[in-house]
Design a protein around this motif. Structure first.
Motif, PDB file in Angstrom:
ATOM      1  N   LYS A 272      18.934  46.898 -55.920  1.00 14.78           N
ATOM      2  CA  LYS A 272      18.405  46.322 -57.160  1.00 14.78           C
ATOM      3  C   LYS A 272      17.234  47.173 -57.654  1.00 14.78           C
ATOM      4  CE  LYS A 272      17.051  41.920 -59.251  1.00 14.78           C
ATOM      5  NZ  LYS A 272      18.165  41.968 -60.244  1.00 14.78           N
ATOM      6  N   PRO A 273      17.522  48.310 -58.265  1.00 14.63           N
ATOM      7  CA  PRO A 273      16.461  49.221 -58.701  1.00 14.63           C
ATOM      8  C   PRO A 273      15.525  48.565 -59.718  1.00 14.63           C
ATOM      9  CG  PRO A 273      18.632  50.267 -58.803  1.00 14.63           C
ATOM     10  CD  PRO A 273      18.863  48.811 -58.555  1.00 14.63           C
ATOM     11  N   ARG A 274      14.279  48.998 -59.705  1.00 11.81           N
ATOM     12  CA  ARG A 274      13.308  48.516 -60.689  1.00 11.81           C
ATOM     13  C   ARG A 274      13.716  48.943 -62.096  1.00 11.81           C
ATOM     14  NH1 ARG A 274       7.093  49.335 -58.694  1.00 11.81           N
ATOM     15  NH2 ARG A 274       7.006  50.017 -60.876  1.00 11.81           N
ATOM     16  N   ASP A 275      13.427  48.094 -63.066  1.00 12.28           N
ATOM     17  CA  ASP A 275      13.789  48.381 -64.455  1.00 12.28           C
ATOM     18  C   ASP A 275      13.094  49.623 -64.993  1.00 12.28           C
ATOM     19  OD1 ASP A 275      15.424  46.154 -64.508  1.00 12.28           O
ATOM     20  OD2 ASP A 275      13.893  44.837 -65.373  1.00 12.28           O
ATOM     21  N   ASP A 276      11.882  49.903 -64.463  1.00 11.89           N
ATOM     22  CA  ASP A 276      11.132  51.050 -64.983  1.00 11.89           C
ATOM     23  C   ASP A 276      11.457  52.356 -64.270  1.00 11.89           C
ATOM     24  OD1 ASP A 276       9.931  50.727 -62.531  1.00 11.89           O
ATOM     25  OD2 ASP A 276       7.934  50.249 -63.297  1.00 11.89           O
ATOM     26  N   GLY A 277      12.402  52.291 -63.318  1.00 12.83           N
ATOM     27  CA  GLY A 277      12.819  53.499 -62.624  1.00 12.83           C
ATOM     28  C   GLY A 277      11.905  53.930 -61.501  1.00 12.83           C
ATOM     29  N   GLN A 278      10.781  53.219 -61.289  1.00 15.71           N
ATOM     30  CA  GLN A 278       9.863  53.558 -60.212  1.00 15.71           C
ATOM     31  C   GLN A 278      10.406  53.063 -58.862  1.00 15.71           C
ATOM     32  OE1 GLN A 278       6.759  55.288 -60.544  1.00 15.71           O
ATOM     33  NE2 GLN A 278       7.758  55.726 -62.517  1.00 15.71           N
ATOM     34  N   LEU A 279       9.918  53.662 -57.779  1.00 14.34           N
ATOM     35  CA  LEU A 279      10.314  53.236 -56.454  1.00 14.34           C
ATOM     36  C   LEU A 279       9.476  52.033 -56.020  1.00 14.34           C
ATOM     37  CD1 LEU A 279      10.633  56.689 -54.651  1.00 14.34           C
ATOM     38  CD2 LEU A 279      12.460  55.322 -55.700  1.00 14.34           C
ATOM     39  N   TYR A 280      10.084  51.134 -55.260  1.00  8.15           N
ATOM     40  CA  TYR A 280       9.374  49.943 -54.801  1.00  8.15           C
ATOM     41  C   TYR A 280       8.190  50.289 -53.892  1.00  8.15           C
ATOM     42  CZ  TYR A 280      12.853  46.682 -56.674  1.00  8.15           C
ATOM     43  OH  TYR A 280      13.644  45.937 -57.502  1.00  8.15           O
ATOM     44  N   ARG A 281       8.260  51.419 -53.198  1.00  7.88           N
ATOM     45  CA  ARG A 281       7.183  51.742 -52.261  1.00  7.88           C
ATOM     46  C   ARG A 281       5.852  51.996 -52.981  1.00  7.88           C
ATOM     47  NH1 ARG A 281       8.451  56.560 -48.595  1.00  7.88           N
ATOM     48  NH2 ARG A 281      10.387  55.395 -48.368  1.00  7.88           N
ATOM     49  N   THR A 282       5.894  52.195 -54.308  1.00  7.18           N
ATOM     50  CA  THR A 282       4.641  52.354 -55.052  1.00  7.18           C
ATOM     51  C   THR A 282       3.850  51.039 -55.084  1.00  7.18           C
ATOM     52  OG1 THR A 282       5.705  51.825 -57.174  1.00  7.18           O
ATOM     53  CG2 THR A 282       5.640  54.150 -56.505  1.00  7.18           C
ATOM     54  N   GLN A 283       4.476  49.922 -54.711  1.00  3.66           N
ATOM     55  CA  GLN A 283       3.792  48.628 -54.695  1.00  3.66           C
ATOM     56  C   GLN A 283       3.084  48.360 -53.359  1.00  3.66           C
ATOM     57  OE1 GLN A 283       7.630  46.929 -57.050  1.00  3.66           O
ATOM     58  NE2 GLN A 283       6.398  45.335 -56.098  1.00  3.66           N
ATOM     59  N   ILE A 284       3.278  49.230 -52.359  1.00 10.01           N
ATOM     60  CA  ILE A 284       2.648  49.031 -51.049  1.00 10.01           C
ATOM     61  C   ILE A 284       1.134  49.098 -51.178  1.00 10.01           C
ATOM     62  CG2 ILE A 284       2.346  49.999 -48.734  1.00 10.01           C
ATOM     63  CD1 ILE A 284       5.273  50.905 -48.850  1.00 10.01           C
ATOM     64  N   THR A 285       0.460  48.103 -50.623  1.00  5.97           N
ATOM     65  CA  THR A 285      -0.999  48.022 -50.667  1.00  5.97           C
ATOM     66  C   THR A 285      -1.522  47.718 -49.267  1.00  5.97           C
ATOM     67  OG1 THR A 285      -0.909  47.143 -52.918  1.00  5.97           O
ATOM     68  CG2 THR A 285      -2.974  46.869 -51.714  1.00  5.97           C
ATOM     69  N   PHE A 286      -2.433  48.520 -48.765  1.00  2.00           N
ATOM     70  CA  PHE A 286      -3.020  48.279 -47.450  1.00  2.00           C
ATOM     71  C   PHE A 286      -4.185  47.301 -47.596  1.00  2.00           C
ATOM     72  CE2 PHE A 286      -0.809  52.281 -47.045  1.00  2.00           C
ATOM     73  CZ  PHE A 286      -0.189  52.148 -45.810  1.00  2.00           C
ATOM     74  N   VAL A 287      -4.186  46.267 -46.736  1.00  2.00           N
ATOM     75  CA  VAL A 287      -5.212  45.233 -46.797  1.00  2.00           C
ATOM     76  C   VAL A 287      -5.919  45.152 -45.445  1.00  2.00           C
ATOM     77  CG1 VAL A 287      -3.939  43.928 -48.540  1.00  2.00           C
ATOM     78  CG2 VAL A 287      -3.599  43.392 -46.114  1.00  2.00           C
ATOM     79  N   THR A 288      -7.080  44.490 -45.455  1.00  2.00           N
ATOM     80  CA  THR A 288      -7.876  44.363 -44.228  1.00  2.00           C
ATOM     81  C   THR A 288      -7.058  43.702 -43.117  1.00  2.00           C
ATOM     82  OG1 THR A 288      -9.870  44.152 -45.540  1.00  2.00           O
ATOM     83  CG2 THR A 288      -9.989  43.417 -43.245  1.00  2.00           C
ATOM     84  N   ASP A 289      -7.110  44.287 -41.927  1.00  2.00           N
ATOM     85  CA  ASP A 289      -6.341  43.755 -40.805  1.00  2.00           C
ATOM     86  C   ASP A 289      -6.821  42.346 -40.463  1.00  2.00           C
ATOM     87  OD1 ASP A 289      -4.393  43.798 -38.900  1.00  2.00           O
ATOM     88  OD2 ASP A 289      -5.214  45.489 -37.773  1.00  2.00           O
ATOM     89  N   ARG A 290      -5.895  41.523 -39.920  1.00  2.00           N
ATOM     90  CA  ARG A 290      -6.295  40.171 -39.563  1.00  2.00           C
ATOM     91  C   ARG A 290      -7.018  40.176 -38.211  1.00  2.00           C
ATOM     92  NH1 ARG A 290      -0.205  37.915 -38.776  1.00  2.00           N
ATOM     93  NH2 ARG A 290       0.211  38.631 -36.664  1.00  2.00           N
ATOM     94  N   PRO A 291      -7.853  39.165 -37.962  1.00  2.00           N
ATOM     95  CA  PRO A 291      -8.612  39.123 -36.706  1.00  2.00           C
ATOM     96  C   PRO A 291      -7.683  39.056 -35.489  1.00  2.00           C
ATOM     97  CG  PRO A 291      -9.505  37.547 -38.294  1.00  2.00           C
ATOM     98  CD  PRO A 291      -8.211  38.055 -38.862  1.00  2.00           C
ATOM     99  N   GLY A 292      -8.006  39.854 -34.465  1.00  2.00           N
ATOM    100  CA  GLY A 292      -7.268  39.792 -33.212  1.00  2.00           C
ATOM    101  C   GLY A 292      -5.807  40.194 -33.314  1.00  2.00           C
ATOM    102  N   HIS A 293      -5.485  41.066 -34.267  1.00  2.21           N
ATOM    103  CA  HIS A 293      -4.097  41.425 -34.515  1.00  2.21           C
ATOM    104  C   HIS A 293      -3.530  42.222 -33.330  1.00  2.21           C
ATOM    105  CE1 HIS A 293      -1.097  42.719 -37.913  1.00  2.21           C
ATOM    106  NE2 HIS A 293      -0.517  42.081 -36.911  1.00  2.21           N
ATOM    107  N   ASP A 294      -2.506  41.682 -32.662  1.00  4.25           N
ATOM    108  CA  ASP A 294      -1.879  42.385 -31.539  1.00  4.25           C
ATOM    109  C   ASP A 294      -1.218  43.665 -32.034  1.00  4.25           C
ATOM    110  OD1 ASP A 294      -2.641  40.465 -29.706  1.00  4.25           O
ATOM    111  OD2 ASP A 294      -0.795  39.305 -29.912  1.00  4.25           O
ATOM    112  N   ARG A 295      -1.356  44.723 -31.224  1.00  8.10           N
ATOM    113  CA  ARG A 295      -0.896  46.038 -31.677  1.00  8.10           C
ATOM    114  C   ARG A 295       0.618  46.225 -31.487  1.00  8.10           C
ATOM    115  NH1 ARG A 295      -2.823  49.294 -35.516  1.00  8.10           N
ATOM    116  NH2 ARG A 295      -2.441  51.507 -35.108  1.00  8.10           N
ATOM    117  N   ARG A 296       1.130  45.762 -30.368  1.00 10.69           N
ATOM    118  CA  ARG A 296       2.555  46.023 -30.107  1.00 10.69           C
ATOM    119  C   ARG A 296       3.150  44.898 -29.281  1.00 10.69           C
ATOM    120  NH1 ARG A 296       4.622  49.374 -25.422  1.00 10.69           N
ATOM    121  NH2 ARG A 296       6.885  49.450 -25.719  1.00 10.69           N
TER     122      ARG A 296
END
Length: 355
Positions: A272-296
């Protein structure tokens, strides 16, 4: 007849659907229908006479005892749980109440029922408790995956409450002889997943043009298990698992969160491609990690394979494609969740029952 608790949630709902598709055996489905319980998930079996739905709380021992006496199940499968780590950080009380106190009350009601069964039915009875790999804590990059012998080191209110419930189940077996089975699974994904969790949230946000939030650097690794594979594993453990044993259920699919998000973006670009032709990965946003986030997290599921012959049918690549396609094909289910309509209908049609 089997009694399933939490059978309108994500994993429990998928289990009920798969069970009725695979078996002729009826199901009593007890679910409190909190925000994550959705009867729309069970629409396909709404008129199925083998499915008996009861809105109620596992923490209501009189109600559970009443259902056990009325339906006389040969097994109880406990899926009922508060399960979202972020919610447990902001409001741990509900997690203690449901996952610890609720499991205790359920065990006590089941113990009373089981104790009075005739010898043959008593020997055949099973209590299967569905839990999580998060009870084991976190792994470093070079550590072997979690085995059933790993010690418990929970790091969030959610995982601590599930660890407590696992310990209660174990104690009720060793102290009272209750014939229990426990499964500890890795991260599930698939149809009917409430869109607060990573995979459905990314799909929903991508389609609505919103940011795709990724905690920290996105390199937290999880072992991903397609929910229908999990359901087949539970059926197998119920059928042939050794009483008192724990079985880890994993997908053998370790993936970093960022890789999961990028995979979903690539599938949506294709399906389901975006109507504007852009890739969905351009919407990726890095946010502050949650407290005590297990690594693996990673699951060693060899015991389940060696003892009971179970292996997952899906790779991550096949399972995630099926999942993305399901969300594209089932937008009415998604929208009912997003706008809250499913809860309004539920509250009108199914008042909470008490004994």
């Amino acid at each position: 007849m089997i009694l399933v608790t939490g059978g309108a949630g994500f994993i429990g709902g998928n289990f009920v659907l798969d069970w009725l598709a695979e078996h002729g055996e009826p199901v009593v489905n007890l679910d409190k229908l909190t925000y994550a319980g959705n009867l729309n998930t069970l629409a396909a079996v709404q008129s199925d006479t083998r499915h008996h739905f009861v809105r109620g709380d596992i923490g209501d021992p009189a109600l559970v005892a009443q259902l056990l006496a009325e339906y006389q199940p040969r097994a109880v499968l406990n899926f009922a749980a508060e399960s979202h780590v972020d919610r447990s950080i902001h409001g741990p009380g509900e997690f203690i109440q449901t996952n610890v106190v609720g499991t205790f009350n359920l065990l006590e009601a089941v113990r009373g029922y089981w104790h009075e069964l005739p010898a043959g039915r008593k020997a055949a009875f099973r209590f299967l408790h569905v839990s999580t790999d998060e009870v084991y804590g976190t792994l470093s990059a070079g550590d072997p995956p979690f085995a059933e012998t790993n010690r418990y080191e929970p790091n969030s209110p959610y995982s601590a409450s599930k660890a407590a419930s696992d310990h209660l189940v174990r104690a009720w077996h060793h102290t009272y002889g209750l014939p229990v089975l426990t499964t500890n699974c890795s991260n599930n994904y698939g149809p009917y997943h409430f869109p607060e969790k990573l995979i459905p949230l990314v799909i929903l946000n991508a389609l609505t043009g919103k940011p795709l939030p990724v905690y920290g650097d996105g390199q937290q690794i999880r072992d991903w298990l397609y929910v229908k594979d999990h359901c087949s594993a539970i059926r197998r453990v119920l059928e042939a698992g050794r009483v008192g044993q724990t079985y880890n259920v994993g997908g053998w699919n370790e993936k970093a969160n960022l890789d999961v998000v990028q995979t979903i973006c690539g599938l949506l670009d294709e399906l389901k491609p975006r109507d504007d032709g852009q890739l969905y990965r351009t919407q990726i946003t890095f946010v502050t990690d949650r407290p005590g986030h297990d690594r693996r997290y990673a699951i060693d599921a060899r015991k389940l394979e060696q003892e009971l012959g179970w292996k997952p049918a899906e790779t991550f690549e096949s399972g995630i494609r099926k999942t993305v396609q399901w969300y594209l094909d089932n937008q009415p289910w998604v929208q009912n969740v997003v706008n809250g309509a499913y809860r309004e209908w539920t509250d009108k049609q199914y008042p909470l029952q008490h004994a």
